[in-house]
Write a protein that holds these residues in place. Structure first.
Motif, PDB file in Angstrom:
ATOM      1  N   LYS A 144       0.762  -1.071   0.099  1.00  0.00           N
ATOM      2  CA  LYS A 144      -0.091  -0.096  -0.074  1.00  0.00           C
ATOM      3  C   LYS A 144       0.795   1.293  -0.158  1.00  0.00           C
ATOM      4  O   LYS A 144       0.399   2.285  -0.452  1.00  0.00           O
ATOM      5  N   VAL A 145       1.839   1.251   0.568  1.00  0.00           N
ATOM      6  CA  VAL A 145       2.884   2.313   0.598  1.00  0.00           C
ATOM      7  C   VAL A 145       3.576   2.586  -0.762  1.00  0.00           C
ATOM      8  O   VAL A 145       3.332   3.641  -1.228  1.00  0.00           O
ATOM      9  N   GLY A 146       3.713   1.589  -1.389  1.00  0.00           N
ATOM     10  CA  GLY A 146       4.174   1.575  -2.697  1.00  0.00           C
ATOM     11  C   GLY A 146       3.153   1.955  -3.660  1.00  0.00           C
ATOM     12  O   GLY A 146       3.412   2.880  -4.530  1.00  0.00           O
ATOM     13  N   ALA A 147       1.813   1.663  -3.440  1.00  0.00           N
ATOM     14  CA  ALA A 147       0.620   2.406  -4.362  1.00  0.00           C
ATOM     15  C   ALA A 147       0.616   3.740  -4.016  1.00  0.00           C
ATOM     16  O   ALA A 147       0.421   4.596  -4.930  1.00  0.00           O
ATOM     17  N   LEU A 148       0.829   4.368  -2.754  1.00  0.00           N
ATOM     18  CA  LEU A 148       0.581   5.701  -2.305  1.00  0.00           C
ATOM     19  C   LEU A 148       1.811   6.611  -3.059  1.00  0.00           C
ATOM     20  O   LEU A 148       1.519   7.515  -3.414  1.00  0.00           O
ATOM     21  N   VAL A 149       3.024   6.029  -2.856  1.00  0.00           N
ATOM     22  CA  VAL A 149       4.076   6.799  -3.577  1.00  0.00           C
ATOM     23  C   VAL A 149       3.860   6.883  -4.933  1.00  0.00           C
ATOM     24  O   VAL A 149       4.009   7.910  -5.667  1.00  0.00           O
ATOM     25  N   PHE A 150       3.360   5.951  -5.777  1.00  0.00           N
ATOM     26  CA  PHE A 150       3.035   5.731  -7.254  1.00  0.00           C
ATOM     27  C   PHE A 150       1.897   6.967  -7.525  1.00  0.00           C
ATOM     28  O   PHE A 150       2.191   7.721  -8.229  1.00  0.00           O
ATOM     29  N   VAL A 151       0.912   7.270  -6.456  1.00  0.00           N
ATOM     30  CA  VAL A 151      -0.060   8.097  -6.855  1.00  0.00           C
ATOM     31  C   VAL A 151       0.462   9.378  -6.573  1.00  0.00           C
ATOM     32  O   VAL A 151       0.110  10.493  -7.440  1.00  0.00           O
ATOM     33  N   LEU A 152       1.264   9.584  -5.633  1.00  0.00           N
ATOM     34  CA  LEU A 152       1.619  11.026  -5.251  1.00  0.00           C
ATOM     35  C   LEU A 152       3.043  11.600  -5.949  1.00  0.00           C
ATOM     36  O   LEU A 152       3.025  12.707  -6.080  1.00  0.00           O
ATOM     37  N   THR A 153       3.652  10.475  -6.702  1.00  0.00           N
ATOM     38  CA  THR A 153       4.640  10.985  -7.456  1.00  0.00           C
ATOM     39  C   THR A 153       4.548  10.977  -8.744  1.00  0.00           C
ATOM     40  O   THR A 153       5.544  11.538  -9.618  1.00  0.00           O
ATOM     41  N   MET A 154       3.464  10.301  -9.481  1.00  0.00           N
ATOM     42  CA  MET A 154       3.399  10.147 -10.906  1.00  0.00           C
ATOM     43  C   MET A 154       2.075  10.756 -11.381  1.00  0.00           C
ATOM     44  O   MET A 154       1.140  10.857 -10.667  1.00  0.00           O
ATOM     45  N   ASP A 155       2.131  11.181 -12.793  1.00  0.00           N
ATOM     46  CA  ASP A 155       1.007  11.831 -13.393  1.00  0.00           C
ATOM     47  C   ASP A 155      -0.275  10.904 -13.263  1.00  0.00           C
ATOM     48  O   ASP A 155       0.268   9.520 -13.443  1.00  0.00           O
ATOM     49  N   LYS A 156      -1.505  10.984 -13.067  1.00  0.00           N
ATOM     50  CA  LYS A 156      -2.654  10.075 -13.011  1.00  0.00           C
ATOM     51  C   LYS A 156      -2.794   9.358 -14.363  1.00  0.00           C
ATOM     52  O   LYS A 156      -3.309   8.033 -14.294  1.00  0.00           O
ATOM     53  N   THR A 157      -2.539   9.720 -15.464  1.00  0.00           N
ATOM     54  CA  THR A 157      -2.521   9.050 -16.732  1.00  0.00           C
ATOM     55  C   THR A 157      -1.564   8.045 -16.895  1.00  0.00           C
ATOM     56  O   THR A 157      -1.763   6.805 -17.230  1.00  0.00           O
ATOM     57  N   VAL A 158      -0.594   8.227 -16.099  1.00  0.00           N
ATOM     58  CA  VAL A 158       0.565   6.975 -15.744  1.00  0.00           C
ATOM     59  C   VAL A 158       0.019   5.954 -15.214  1.00  0.00           C
ATOM     60  O   VAL A 158       0.300   4.857 -15.388  1.00  0.00           O
ATOM     61  N   ALA A 159      -0.519   6.288 -13.988  1.00  0.00           N
ATOM     62  CA  ALA A 159      -1.171   5.235 -13.104  1.00  0.00           C
ATOM     63  C   ALA A 159      -2.197   4.265 -13.930  1.00  0.00           C
ATOM     64  O   ALA A 159      -2.149   3.069 -13.814  1.00  0.00           O
ATOM     65  N   ILE A 160      -3.031   5.000 -14.676  1.00  0.00           N
ATOM     66  CA  ILE A 160      -3.904   4.352 -15.548  1.00  0.00           C
ATOM     67  C   ILE A 160      -3.411   3.441 -16.537  1.00  0.00           C
ATOM     68  O   ILE A 160      -3.567   2.317 -16.637  1.00  0.00           O
ATOM     69  N   ASN A 161      -2.376   3.994 -17.346  1.00  0.00           N
ATOM     70  CA  ASN A 161      -1.687   3.186 -18.508  1.00  0.00           C
ATOM     71  C   ASN A 161      -0.888   1.994 -17.796  1.00  0.00           C
ATOM     72  O   ASN A 161      -0.790   1.081 -18.471  1.00  0.00           O
ATOM     73  N   PHE A 162      -0.245   1.929 -16.464  1.00  0.00           N
ATOM     74  CA  PHE A 162       0.401   0.787 -15.895  1.00  0.00           C
ATOM     75  C   PHE A 162      -0.716  -0.151 -15.406  1.00  0.00           C
ATOM     76  O   PHE A 162      -0.225  -1.277 -15.659  1.00  0.00           O
ATOM     77  N   GLN A 163      -1.876   0.165 -15.043  1.00  0.00           N
ATOM     78  CA  GLN A 163      -3.019  -0.675 -14.711  1.00  0.00           C
ATOM     79  C   GLN A 163      -3.090  -1.455 -16.090  1.00  0.00           C
ATOM     80  O   GLN A 163      -3.372  -2.392 -16.013  1.00  0.00           O
ATOM     81  N   LEU A 164      -3.350  -0.546 -17.331  1.00  0.00           N
ATOM     82  CA  LEU A 164      -3.440  -1.471 -18.470  1.00  0.00           C
ATOM     83  C   LEU A 164      -2.363  -2.361 -18.911  1.00  0.00           C
ATOM     84  O   LEU A 164      -2.451  -3.327 -19.320  1.00  0.00           O
ATOM     85  N   LEU A 165      -1.128  -1.983 -18.540  1.00  0.00           N
ATOM     86  CA  LEU A 165       0.248  -2.955 -18.686  1.00  0.00           C
ATOM     87  C   LEU A 165      -0.114  -4.232 -17.795  1.00  0.00           C
ATOM     88  O   LEU A 165       0.165  -5.204 -18.120  1.00  0.00           O
ATOM     89  N   GLY A 166      -0.633  -3.840 -16.677  1.00  0.00           N
ATOM     90  CA  GLY A 166      -0.636  -5.128 -15.471  1.00  0.00           C
ATOM     91  C   GLY A 166      -1.791  -6.007 -16.189  1.00  0.00           C
ATOM     92  O   GLY A 166      -1.752  -7.141 -16.041  1.00  0.00           O
ATOM     93  N   GLY A 167      -2.960  -5.612 -16.762  1.00  0.00           N
ATOM     94  CA  GLY A 167      -3.779  -6.629 -17.509  1.00  0.00           C
ATOM     95  C   GLY A 167      -3.014  -7.237 -18.672  1.00  0.00           C
ATOM     96  O   GLY A 167      -3.260  -8.371 -18.708  1.00  0.00           O
ATOM     97  N   ILE A 168      -2.140  -6.680 -19.524  1.00  0.00           N
ATOM     98  CA  ILE A 168      -1.372  -7.602 -20.362  1.00  0.00           C
ATOM     99  C   ILE A 168      -0.457  -8.380 -19.730  1.00  0.00           C
ATOM    100  O   ILE A 168      -0.577  -9.677 -20.148  1.00  0.00           O
ATOM    101  N   TRP A 169       0.135  -8.054 -18.609  1.00  0.00           N
ATOM    102  CA  TRP A 169       0.975  -9.131 -17.745  1.00  0.00           C
ATOM    103  C   TRP A 169       0.267 -10.259 -17.235  1.00  0.00           C
ATOM    104  O   TRP A 169       0.803 -11.359 -17.401  1.00  0.00           O
ATOM    105  N   ILE A 170      -0.962  -9.969 -16.579  1.00  0.00           N
ATOM    106  CA  ILE A 170      -1.476 -10.869 -15.906  1.00  0.00           C
ATOM    107  C   ILE A 170      -2.306 -11.932 -16.647  1.00  0.00           C
ATOM    108  O   ILE A 170      -2.285 -13.088 -16.162  1.00  0.00           O
ATOM    109  N   LEU A 171      -2.493 -11.660 -18.072  1.00  0.00           N
ATOM    110  CA  LEU A 171      -3.099 -12.616 -18.955  1.00  0.00           C
ATOM    111  C   LEU A 171      -2.086 -13.655 -19.290  1.00  0.00           C
ATOM    112  O   LEU A 171      -2.464 -14.925 -19.633  1.00  0.00           O
ATOM    113  N   GLN A 172      -0.882 -13.454 -19.124  1.00  0.00           N
ATOM    114  CA  GLN A 172       0.254 -14.414 -19.613  1.00  0.00           C
ATOM    115  C   GLN A 172       0.291 -15.575 -18.623  1.00  0.00           C
ATOM    116  O   GLN A 172       0.953 -16.563 -18.907  1.00  0.00           O
ATOM    117  N   THR A 173      -0.467 -15.246 -17.435  1.00  0.00           N
ATOM    118  CA  THR A 173      -0.468 -16.402 -16.616  1.00  0.00           C
ATOM    119  C   THR A 173      -1.597 -17.482 -16.588  1.00  0.00           C
ATOM    120  O   THR A 173      -1.802 -18.446 -16.064  1.00  0.00           O
TER     121      THR A 173
END
Length: 536
Positions: free
Chosen positions: A389-418
């Motif tokens: 949760k600390v990592g997620a908080l740092v992510f939100v506070l230090t990066m642009d919100k569109t970056v967070a959204i696009n990294f979530q989209l990247l997470g979907g690409i990754w998790i599908l490979q399992t």
């Protein structure tokens, strides 16, 4: 947008927030276990939840604050293409009906807590298990961050987010308080906290959507005017009106299919599933979870209503909170904001628990301390849940919100490979462990590189999740293309490795394990007597 603080809405929001905070801490006494120092208890709620608790928990898990904010925001900004979330949630339930009961059965028989536990047991490969665990943790982190983005959007609209020139600490203090409360009751109560709060969260969301879908169109002159205004905007912007442009139809279809395949690969989805007390609970849930798809379809219409209401925001993620602020009485706007805020707390708690369980079971225990006791596992998982949760908080506070959204989209690409290792392993032992690992690696590399090359008006890299499909020439979802490459390589290498008589790992499961139910001989339920009266 309003410049001042909406005092009435803020008061209602705070009252609901305090109520769920108290519930979160009291949850530690709910069905209190004789032995609290085990991941079964802290991380899976004692595997004791009945049909309705599981339904609310899965709904609270899958339909998040991000869903509440981002789905209608996508429709507000881009048109009907944003509706892809509706068909994919329809596709996913028949899919999970085929494999979730099998996963529940084998996990209860062998005491598996995570998907990586199953993969290790099925294929006898710690390397493949580690790959699945790392993928799950990486994919979950930006997802947690987006829940905090949802809370931040509500705070901004209520006027307590501060202006651009506000001191960063003062500006982010409300978010820091919300984070601290979330971290505290998750650490204290484990999965029981979000399970209890999910009742409040889902009830509020259903009430808000039911009111919004009736009240707002009446204020705007009816649905004819709502759809007319939306159509005019999209036509003027050459965005295809109320139907996706022909050029975007491959993207729409592949994104819906790929998202459906990926949804229950996320660790938090499996954590909520394994908390159920019987195989039949899972089967019943797959038949009633589509009620949430109906809710999602109605929720998506709010994007059209925001257009018709003349909502003007620079960040589309603020469109729906601003719509509520503009259209509802202040007190009910507070209820709506509370629904979004609590809708962030529930999934964020489950996600952090799921990621912590993966680290504890499949990294810490498998590679760092193989002789860890259940109490040590629980302690490590609690600490890691805080760090996540600390990592997620740092992510939100230090990066642009569109970056967070696009990294979530990247997470979907990754998790599908399992998917091949997990779902394939539930039905067949034919795939070779090394082939699965190679296919996973190729899918991860291709998906990441392809996403890196996608630009958007605001980003040079990771600007989206769609790109030209090799050999077809149409624009499609990168995750699905990577998944197909993953599967092709896995199949070809399995033939090769079997021909070369490469050693298989030891399968610790047996065919009857996949249909076992609670109460069957040898099934590891280990439930205290107090859970016998679980709610159905």
């Amino acid at each position: 947008m309003n410049d001042g603080v909406n005092g009435v809405a803020l008061t209602v929001f705070i009252l609901f927030f305090l109520a769920v905070t108290v519930m979160g801490f009291l949850a530690s006494r709910w069905r209190k276990a004789e032995n609290e120092h085990s991941l079964d208890e802290w991380g899976l709620g004692g595997r004791s939840f009945g049909t309705w608790i599981t339904w609310f928990l899965l709904g609270g898990d899958l339909y998040t604050a991000y869903t509440f904010v981002a789905v209608p925001a996508a429709i507000y900004a881009a048109g009907a293409a944003g509706f892809f979330a509706v068909p994919y949630t329809i596709l996913v339930y028949p899919l999970i009906f085929t494999f979730l009961p099998r996963l529940w059965s084998v996990s209860h028989k062998h005491g598996y807590v995570t998907t990586s536990d199953f993969v290790r047991g099925r294929f006898g490969s710690k390397g493949l298990s580690l790959a699945v665990a790392v993928t799950g943790i990486l994919a979950t982190m930006p997802y947690i961050a987006l829940q905090l983005v949802g809370i931040q959007a509500v705070l901004d609209v209520m006027g307590i987010g501060g202006g651009e020139n506000t001191n960063w600490f003062v500006k982010d203090l409300p978010l820091l308080i919300a984070f601290g409360v979330l971290a505290a009751y998750t650490y204290s109560s484990g999965l029981r906290a979000p399970a209890m709060i999910a009742f409040v969260k889902d009830t509020l969301i259903y009430i808000v959507i039911a009111v919004a879908i009736i009240y707002i169109p009446i204020k705007l002159g009816g649905f004819d005017d709502v759809f007319g205004a939306a159509s005019e905007k999209y036509t003027a912007a050459k965005a295809g009106g109320l139907v996706p442009l022909e050029a975007g139809q491959w993207t729409y279809a592949t994104l819906a299919l790929g998202s459906a395949l990926a949804l229950f690969m996320y660790p938090h989805s499996i954590t909520a599933t394994l908390s159920s007390r019987s195989r039949e609970v899972i089967r019943r849930n797959t038949t009633i979870l589509p009620l949430y798809s109906l809710m999602l379809g109605l929720l998506a219409l709010l994007g059209f209503m925001a257009i018709a209401a003349g909502v003007k925001v620079t960040n589309p993620q603020l469109a729906i909170p601003q719509l509520f602020e503009d259209m509802f009485p202040d007190w009910f706007a507070g209820v709506a904001f509370a629904a979004i805020g609590i809708g962030a707390l529930v999934p964020a708690a489950i996600m952090s628990i799921a990621a912590a369980n993966l680290f504890t079971r499949n990294i810490y225990k498998d590679f760092i301390k193989p002789d860890a006791t259940p109490a040590q596992e629980t302690k490590i998982s609690k600490l890691v849940s805080l760090l996540v949760k600390v990592g997620a908080l740092v992510f939100v506070l230090t990066m642009d919100k569109t970056v967070a959204i696009n990294f979530q989209l990247l997470g979907g690409i990754w998790i599908l490979q399992t998917f091949p290792a997990l779902v394939g392993g539930l039905f067949t032992r034919w795939f070779h462990r090394w082939a699965l690992l190679a296919g996973w690696a190729l899918g991860m590399v291709y998906g990441t590189v392809a996403a890196y090359g996608v630009a958007s008006p605001t980003q040079k890299h990771f600007g989206g999740s769609a790109k030209e499909i090799p050999g077809i020439g149409e624009i499609g979802y990168i995750g699905l293309t990577a998944f197909v490459l993953n599967l092709v390589v896995t199949v070809i290498l399995t033939f090769v490795l079997k021909a070369l008589k490469a050693p298989d790992g030891v399968d610790e499961t047996s065919p009857e394990d996949y249909t076992a139910d609670a109460g069957d001989p040898g099934v590891q339920t280990e439930l205290p007597p107090a859970t016998a009266g679980s709610v159905h």
